[in-house]
Design a protein around this motif. Sequence first.
Motif, PDB file in Angstrom:
ATOM      1  N   ILE A  19      90.131  57.919  80.679  1.00  0.00           N
ATOM      2  CA  ILE A  19      90.040  57.112  81.888  1.00  0.00           C
ATOM      3  C   ILE A  19      90.823  55.833  81.635  1.00  0.00           C
ATOM      4  O   ILE A  19      90.533  55.115  80.679  1.00  0.00           O
ATOM      5  N   GLU A  20      91.832  55.581  82.451  1.00  0.00           N
ATOM      6  CA  GLU A  20      92.679  54.397  82.293  1.00  0.00           C
ATOM      7  C   GLU A  20      92.127  53.261  83.131  1.00  0.00           C
ATOM      8  O   GLU A  20      91.981  53.386  84.347  1.00  0.00           O
ATOM      9  N   GLY A  21      91.823  52.144  82.480  1.00  0.00           N
ATOM     10  CA  GLY A  21      91.392  50.947  83.174  1.00  0.00           C
ATOM     11  C   GLY A  21      92.455  49.884  83.055  1.00  0.00           C
ATOM     12  O   GLY A  21      92.986  49.657  81.974  1.00  0.00           O
ATOM     13  N   THR A  22      92.815  49.264  84.166  1.00  0.00           N
ATOM     14  CA  THR A  22      93.845  48.236  84.141  1.00  0.00           C
ATOM     15  C   THR A  22      93.356  46.976  84.837  1.00  0.00           C
ATOM     16  O   THR A  22      92.485  47.025  85.707  1.00  0.00           O
ATOM     17  N   ASP A  23      93.938  45.859  84.440  1.00  0.00           N
ATOM     18  CA  ASP A  23      93.711  44.591  85.130  1.00  0.00           C
ATOM     19  C   ASP A  23      94.928  43.726  84.865  1.00  0.00           C
ATOM     20  O   ASP A  23      95.582  43.865  83.835  1.00  0.00           O
ATOM     21  N   ILE A  24      95.204  42.853  85.781  1.00  0.00           N
ATOM     22  CA  ILE A  24      96.339  41.952  85.635  1.00  0.00           C
ATOM     23  C   ILE A  24      96.042  40.836  84.630  1.00  0.00           C
ATOM     24  O   ILE A  24      96.933  40.260  84.025  1.00  0.00           O
ATOM     25  N   CYS A  25      94.765  40.570  84.403  1.00  0.00           N
ATOM     26  CA  CYS A  25      94.323  39.472  83.533  1.00  0.00           C
ATOM     27  C   CYS A  25      94.079  39.973  82.102  1.00  0.00           C
ATOM     28  O   CYS A  25      93.256  40.860  81.873  1.00  0.00           O
ATOM     29  N   HIS A  26      94.767  39.369  81.151  1.00  0.00           N
ATOM     30  CA  HIS A  26      94.649  39.755  79.739  1.00  0.00           C
ATOM     31  C   HIS A  26      93.218  39.608  79.226  1.00  0.00           C
ATOM     32  O   HIS A  26      92.725  40.474  78.494  1.00  0.00           O
ATOM     33  N   GLU A  27      92.536  38.527  79.607  1.00  0.00           N
ATOM     34  CA  GLU A  27      91.170  38.285  79.134  1.00  0.00           C
ATOM     35  C   GLU A  27      90.206  39.362  79.623  1.00  0.00           C
ATOM     36  O   GLU A  27      89.300  39.784  78.892  1.00  0.00           O
ATOM     37  N   VAL A  28      90.379  39.812  80.841  1.00  0.00           N
ATOM     38  CA  VAL A  28      89.524  40.864  81.390  1.00  0.00           C
ATOM     39  C   VAL A  28      89.734  42.167  80.623  1.00  0.00           C
ATOM     40  O   VAL A  28      88.781  42.870  80.291  1.00  0.00           O
ATOM     41  N   VAL A  29      90.972  42.472  80.295  1.00  0.00           N
ATOM     42  CA  VAL A  29      91.280  43.681  79.518  1.00  0.00           C
ATOM     43  C   VAL A  29      90.647  43.588  78.134  1.00  0.00           C
ATOM     44  O   VAL A  29      90.054  44.559  77.645  1.00  0.00           O
TER      45      VAL A  29
END
Length: 94
Positions: A19-29
């Motif tokens: 399952i690929e999870g993405t976010d634009i924010c490095h801290e959230v990743v």
Amino acid sequence: MAMMLLEHFPMLAGWKFVIEGTDICHEVVQRAQAGLYHRIEINRGLPARFIVRYFDHVSEDWIVKSEVRKLCNFRQANLCGASLPFSRATIAST
């Protein structure tokens, strides 16, 4: 999503998928990769049976168990950008 698959589709146990999870924010990743959540975050609607089954308790925090973590990959990406960070080859090979 990984917890739901493990809970309701045990016949997929032998399948290879991520399952690929993405976010634009490095801290959230980074937080998602760590899989570490404070008790207040955990108590925001996650059923108690999922907490007990899929998390380990560490002080006031909860950490996602390896059986869930191995099904997930997290990375920084902008899904609203000019091109998507995925290709058919990437999706097919995982």
